[in-house]
Scaffold this active site. Structure first.
Site, PDB file in Angstrom:
ATOM      1  CD  GLN A  90      -6.421  -0.555  37.547  1.00  0.00           C
ATOM      2  OE1 GLN A  90      -6.030   0.449  37.073  1.00  0.00           O
ATOM      3  NE2 GLN A  90      -6.967  -0.607  38.882  1.00  0.00           N
ATOM      4  NE  ARG A  99      -5.282 -10.654   7.805  1.00  0.00           N
ATOM      5  CZ  ARG A  99      -4.059 -10.059   7.560  1.00  0.00           C
ATOM      6  NH1 ARG A  99      -3.714  -8.894   8.151  1.00  0.00           N
ATOM      7  NH2 ARG A  99      -3.230 -10.412   6.593  1.00  0.00           N
ATOM      8  CB  SER A 101      -0.753   0.020   1.134  1.00  0.00           C
ATOM      9  OG  SER A 101      -1.745  -1.187   1.500  1.00  0.00           O
ATOM     10  CD  GLU A 161       1.565 -17.244   6.385  1.00  0.00           C
ATOM     11  OE1 GLU A 161       1.265 -16.014   6.432  1.00  0.00           O
ATOM     12  OE2 GLU A 161       0.771 -17.937   5.859  1.00  0.00           O
ATOM     13  N   GLY A 188       3.289 -14.907   8.448  1.00  0.00           N
ATOM     14  CA  GLY A 188       4.745 -14.305   8.207  1.00  0.00           C
ATOM     15  C   GLY A 188       5.375 -15.010   7.220  1.00  0.00           C
ATOM     16  NE  ARG A 191      -2.585 -35.570  18.706  1.00  0.00           N
ATOM     17  CZ  ARG A 191      -3.594 -36.083  19.192  1.00  0.00           C
ATOM     18  NH1 ARG A 191      -4.649 -35.528  19.157  1.00  0.00           N
ATOM     19  NH2 ARG A 191      -3.410 -37.284  19.877  1.00  0.00           N
ATOM     20  N   GLY A 229      -0.299   4.976  42.010  1.00  0.00           N
ATOM     21  CA  GLY A 229       0.200   5.557  42.884  1.00  0.00           C
ATOM     22  C   GLY A 229       0.280   7.056  42.357  1.00  0.00           C
ATOM     23  CG  HIS A 259      -5.301  -5.490  44.283  1.00  0.00           C
ATOM     24  ND1 HIS A 259      -5.672  -4.781  45.028  1.00  0.00           N
ATOM     25  CD2 HIS A 259      -3.812  -5.463  44.383  1.00  0.00           C
ATOM     26  CE1 HIS A 259      -4.784  -4.192  45.821  1.00  0.00           C
ATOM     27  NE2 HIS A 259      -3.626  -4.555  45.457  1.00  0.00           N
ATOM     28  CG  ASP A 284       2.806 -10.321   8.364  1.00  0.00           C
ATOM     29  OD1 ASP A 284       1.885 -10.844   9.081  1.00  0.00           O
ATOM     30  OD2 ASP A 284       2.775 -10.193   7.186  1.00  0.00           O
TER      31      ASP A 284
HETATM   32  P1  ATP Z   1      -0.126  -6.620   3.738  1.00  0.00           P
HETATM   33  O1  ATP Z   1       0.971  -6.352   4.801  1.00  0.00           O
HETATM   34  O2  ATP Z   1      -1.442  -7.084   4.511  1.00  0.00           O
HETATM   35  O3  ATP Z   1       0.078  -7.370   2.543  1.00  0.00           O
HETATM   36  P2  ATP Z   1      -0.102  -4.522   1.928  1.00  0.00           P
HETATM   37  O4  ATP Z   1      -0.330  -3.065   1.779  1.00  0.00           O
HETATM   38  O5  ATP Z   1       1.410  -4.954   1.534  1.00  0.00           O
HETATM   39  O6  ATP Z   1      -0.551  -5.157   3.042  1.00  0.00           O
HETATM   40  P3  ATP Z   1      -0.786  -5.418  -1.058  1.00  0.00           P
HETATM   41  O7  ATP Z   1      -1.737  -6.138  -1.247  1.00  0.00           O
HETATM   42  O8  ATP Z   1       0.671  -5.632  -1.374  1.00  0.00           O
HETATM   43  O9  ATP Z   1      -0.917  -5.270   0.833  1.00  0.00           O
HETATM   44  O10 ATP Z   1      -1.098  -3.865  -1.287  1.00  0.00           O
HETATM   45  C1  ATP Z   1      -2.324  -3.320  -1.120  1.00  0.00           C
HETATM   46  C2  ATP Z   1      -2.607  -2.518  -2.617  1.00  0.00           C
HETATM   47  O11 ATP Z   1      -1.985  -1.456  -2.595  1.00  0.00           O
HETATM   48  C3  ATP Z   1      -2.841  -3.165  -3.815  1.00  0.00           C
HETATM   49  O12 ATP Z   1      -3.998  -3.980  -3.879  1.00  0.00           O
HETATM   50  C4  ATP Z   1      -2.690  -1.918  -4.794  1.00  0.00           C
HETATM   51  O13 ATP Z   1      -4.035  -1.651  -5.007  1.00  0.00           O
HETATM   52  C5  ATP Z   1      -1.855  -1.096  -4.092  1.00  0.00           C
HETATM   53  N1  ATP Z   1      -0.483  -1.156  -4.546  1.00  0.00           N
HETATM   54  C6  ATP Z   1       0.497  -2.328  -3.985  1.00  0.00           C
HETATM   55  N2  ATP Z   1       1.593  -2.047  -4.644  1.00  0.00           N
HETATM   56  C7  ATP Z   1       1.513  -1.287  -5.577  1.00  0.00           C
HETATM   57  C8  ATP Z   1       2.368  -0.564  -6.543  1.00  0.00           C
HETATM   58  N3  ATP Z   1       3.468  -1.141  -6.754  1.00  0.00           N
HETATM   59  N4  ATP Z   1       1.691   0.296  -7.460  1.00  0.00           N
HETATM   60  C9  ATP Z   1       0.561   0.673  -7.383  1.00  0.00           C
HETATM   61  N5  ATP Z   1      -0.250   0.480  -6.287  1.00  0.00           N
HETATM   62  C10 ATP Z   1       0.315  -0.836  -5.605  1.00  0.00           C
END
Ligand code: ATP
Length: 767
Positions: free
Chosen positions: A670, A292, A110, A253, A198, A283, A578, A668, A155
């Site tokens: 707390q 989450r 993002s 993971e 992760g 197990r 306190g 307590h 993460d």
């Molecule tokens: P998480 O840590 O949960 O994976 P994240 O923010 O890394 O979160 P992504 O799926 O990688 O999750 O990115 C979320 C959104 O951000 C994507 O669906 C896209 O819309 C936008 N995005 C990610 N990378 C790019 C990029 N290089 N250019 C433009 N938009 C992007």
């Protein structure tokens, strides 16, 4: 700061607990600073589609959001935003609503998208002008788009920040699950392989391993040696031989071997269960999306709120020349960093893992990460790796003592200190029930229990609340300094490790001062602060304070919810602490309290009257839409006269039936039952640092110790670092003795933020 702005807030990528806290803080802070606040629903999808997905927000729209899990404004993975056409549509939608600043809370993807958007912004604007949608004049106010990033991710995978918003909540869910599994594992003498999230980041697996005292962990950044099968089985077998009835292996993971091949929970299970090997009833538990879920822990609420506030300030202070920033947390400090550099470094970790350059992958993680990894190895491989041992003549006898009230993490600290000592060949010794216990005598014979620890005894203490070796408030001077000095000589202690609150600090001060009179006290002494009040000078954080805040926040959430089922109600909750208002203030921030009363500020009739007026007006305004109750927090020593009950009665009297009020005293409770993962993990890290510090002095160093200020210290987190400070300095320069708290506190301004976000009018402080 610039003039009125229209600021949009969005959440993107995977949801994480605390995102709603971010939105609440940003919306309210923006409104408070005279800006318009907007929310973009459904992440970048909302930005691209626009219309109803970009909505103007009012103050009350985000009411009660602090305690909600996930993200209430939605999130989505958006393919269109990867394309220029999508980003052009996004630019168009922002401009059509007049928005000129954007705050994005999400993961590295993002934030990469955000930076790309900002870098491209001038050309997107140009395109809108070229294709005739807007004139140059119309676009003039939008030449520059301010973007600020906040890291919301469970993460904890972004470089440059110690904690992402949501990671401690996820860790809390994991530790809770492992704690539950441990009981059944122990009952049946079973092994459990627990898979946690992760893909490229082992933070959750590592910290869960540290917090629960797992036997073995697998993380992507640091694959075990090629003989990991033998190594794991060797450690598990060793623990079993020592008498341990349960085995917990935590696997991220994204776990890999050194060749880059995936290590699966099934592979681990088959090894542990192999009839020709350990033959353990094993197990697998895959925790999945449970990690989450749910409401954010107190720390994430604090992070979300303070970082949200900082993001709004950053947006308003940004100029066309400032690089896009991301708000980070370093130890205990909120910092603005270059967004793209943080993202770039994060991506390098994944690349390093891919290239199997694991040293580099570890090096790119923050220092806490590698320190915790070493801590884990030191505490789990006790007496397996003989290379860790110091030569015979350097082995020390170290006394462990708990002083003051119990606090979450005390046992975890003892466990880690003991394990570390045993790994190094030292002799860790328990002094039971504080100085009072130590000094119990019958004639010349000590009665107080003083006993060497053994590993199995302490191994199960990682998640235990209270104090297993007992704690007591009595100071050495009260127990008899001469007696204490004689006993230290009698038992031939080479060093003392104290864990406790203000009394423990006071005790170290006394022991140091008595060195002139009693040479046996000339041994290195260090204190690891542990008290729910977080009032020990020399540190900004004491073990147990995080557990306490979680308990308080949970308590307040519950009573607020109960109010929604009844009438409009204000709860006045008394907190411990306190003469320190830390718990009340940070608790207030975490629950969105309408007012917080602390001993530092004091409490006057005028303040009460102003708050009564304010409550009357808010209840008058939100007729019928009052979903949850309101909370006022008052520290137990904020006033000699006004207490929770009296304030509740005053409110009831003054409300004239417009709303109700009740008092609540969690008392307590707390102190918490099971300590929080943060308290447990920090306990491990700081306890090992303490023993390492004591170790530096070695044995028989009476003369050197006497003149070395570092021989009597308190370990603390101060700003962005972990430091040992001589107690002499702390007691003379940093302590408000009459009030038993530090002279200055880092959270001084947090009360104001809490007030702003609760809409509490500015109040006059008592004279
Ligand atoms: P998480 O840590 O949960 O994976 P994240 O923010 O890394 O979160 P992504 O799926 O990688 O999750 O990115 C979320 C959104 O951000 C994507 O669906 C896209 O819309 C936008 N995005 C990610 N990378 C790019 C990029 N290089 N250019 C433009 N938009 C992007």
């Amino acid at each position: 700061m610039a003039g009125k702005k229209k600021i949009a807030i969005m959440t993107s990528g995977g949801d994480s607990p605390g995102m709603n806290g971010v939105v609440r803080a940003c919306v309210r802070m923006a409104i408070h600073l005279g800006c318009d606040a907007y929310c973009v629903y459904e992440g970048y999808e909302g930005l691209v589609r626009g219309g109803d997905l970009i909505r103007k927000m009012q103050w009350n729209d985000v009411r009660g959001w602090l305690s909600e899990g996930g993200t209430l404004i939605g999130t989505a993975r958006c393919m269109a935003f990867y394309e220029r056409a999508g980003r052009l549509a996004a630019a168009r939608n922002l401009i059509s609503q007049g928005i000129d600043a954007l705050i994005i809370c999400g993961g590295d993807g993002s934030l990469t998208g955000a930076d790309r958007f900002r870098a491209e912004w001038p050309s997107l604007i140009q395109e809108l002008q070229n294709n005739g949608e807007y004139t140059a004049l119309q676009l003039e106010p939008y030449r520059h788009l301010n973007i600020v990033g906040l890291v919301g991710s469970i993460d904890n995978d972004l470089s440059g920040t110690d904690a992402t918003i949501g990671c401690y909540s996820a860790l809390s869910r994991i530790c809770h699950a492992v704690d539950l599994i441990e009981a059944t594992a122990s009952s049946h003498s079973r092994a459990f392989v627990v898979e946690v999230m992760g893909r490229h980041c082992g933070w959750l697996a590592l910290m869960a391993g540290v917090a629960t005292g797992a036997d073995f962990i697998f993380i992507p950044e640091k694959p075990r040696e090629d003989n990991w099968r033998e190594e794991m089985c060797g450690i598990v077998e060793h623990h079993r031989k020592l008498g341990k009835r349960k085995t917990i292996v935590i696997i991220a993971e994204g776990a890999l071997d050194r060749e880059g091949n995936k290590i699966t929970p099934e592979m681990v299970k088959d090894l542990l269960a192999d009839k020709n090997g350990l033959g353990l009833d094993t197990r697998i538990t895959t925790l999945g999306h449970v990690q989450r879920g749910g409401t954010a822990v107190a720390y994430d609420r604090m992070l979300a709120t303070l970082q949200g506030v900082e993001a709004v300030k950053a947006v308003l202070e940004a100029t066309p020349d400032t690089p896009t920033c991301v708000i980070t947390m370093n130890e205990n400090k909120i910092v603005r960093k270059n967004l793209m550099e943080a993202v770039k470094e994060t991506k390098l970790v994944a690349k390093a893992i891919e290239a199997q350059d694991f040293d580099r992958a570890m090096g790119l993680r923050d220092t806490e990460f590698s320190e915790q990894y070493r801590s884990f190895m030191m505490t789990t491989a006790v007496q397996v790796d003989h290379k860790l041992m110091v030569p015979e003549k350097e082995r020390m006898k170290i006394g462990f003592i708990n002083v003051g009230a119990p606090a979450g993490g005390m046992n975890a600290a003892v466990r880690a200190g003991v394990a570390y000592c045993l790994s190094r060949g030292h002799e860790p010794v328990a002094i039971y029930n504080g100085f009072a216990g130590f000094a119990r005598h019958h004639g010349d014979k000590p009665l107080g229990a003083v006993r060497s620890f053994d590993w199995l005894e302490v191994d199960g203490w990682a998640s235990k609340g209270g104090s297993e070796i007992g704690t007591n408030r009595e100071l050495p001077s009260e127990s008899g300094m001469e007696k204490i000095a004689d006993l230290i000589e009698l038992y031939k202690f080479d060093a003392l490790f104290l864990i406790g609150g203000f009394e423990a600090f006071h005790a170290v001060c006394q022991l140091r001062k008595a060195r002139d009179q009693y040479p046996s006290l000339c041994i290195p002494i260090t204190l690891l602060p542990a008290t729910i009040s977080n009032n020990v000078p020399g540190t900004e954080y004491s073990l147990g304070s995080d557990t306490c805040l979680n308990e308080l926040v949970e308590y307040c959430d519950k009573i607020k919810q109960s109010a929604s089922a009844t009438r409009r109600r204000v709860f006045v909750v008394e907190t411990q602490g306190g003469r320190s208002g830390y718990v009340a203030t940070l608790g207030g921030l975490g629950v969105g309290a309408s007012a917080v009363y602390t001993p530092e500020e004091g409490l006057s009739l005028e303040m009460l009257a102003a708050d009564v007026r304010h409550l009357k007006s808010v209840f008058a305004k939100d007729q019928g839409q009052s979903r949850a109750g309101r909370v006022i927090l008052i520290n137990e020593k904020a006033s000699k006269v006004y207490n929770a009950r009296l304030i509740a009665e005053i409110l009831r009297e003054e409300a004239h039936g417009r709303f109700e009020s009740r008092e609540g005293i969690p008392g307590h409770m707390q102190q918490g039952g099971v300590p929080s993962p943060m308290d447990r993990c920090r306990a491990v890290r700081l306890a090992i640092r303490c023993i390492q510090h004591l170790e530096q002095f070695g044995r028989n160093v009476h003369n050197r110790v006497k003149n070395d200020p570092m021989s009597a210290t308190v370990i603390g987190i101060k700003g962005a670092s972990v430091v040992f400070t001589p107690v002499k300095q702390v007691e003379e320069e940093e302590t408000d003795w009459p009030n038993r708290r530090p002279n200055t506190v880092f959270w001084k301004d947090i009360g104001e933020i809490c007030d702003i976000l609760a809409g509490r009018p500015k109040h006059e402080l008592p004279e």
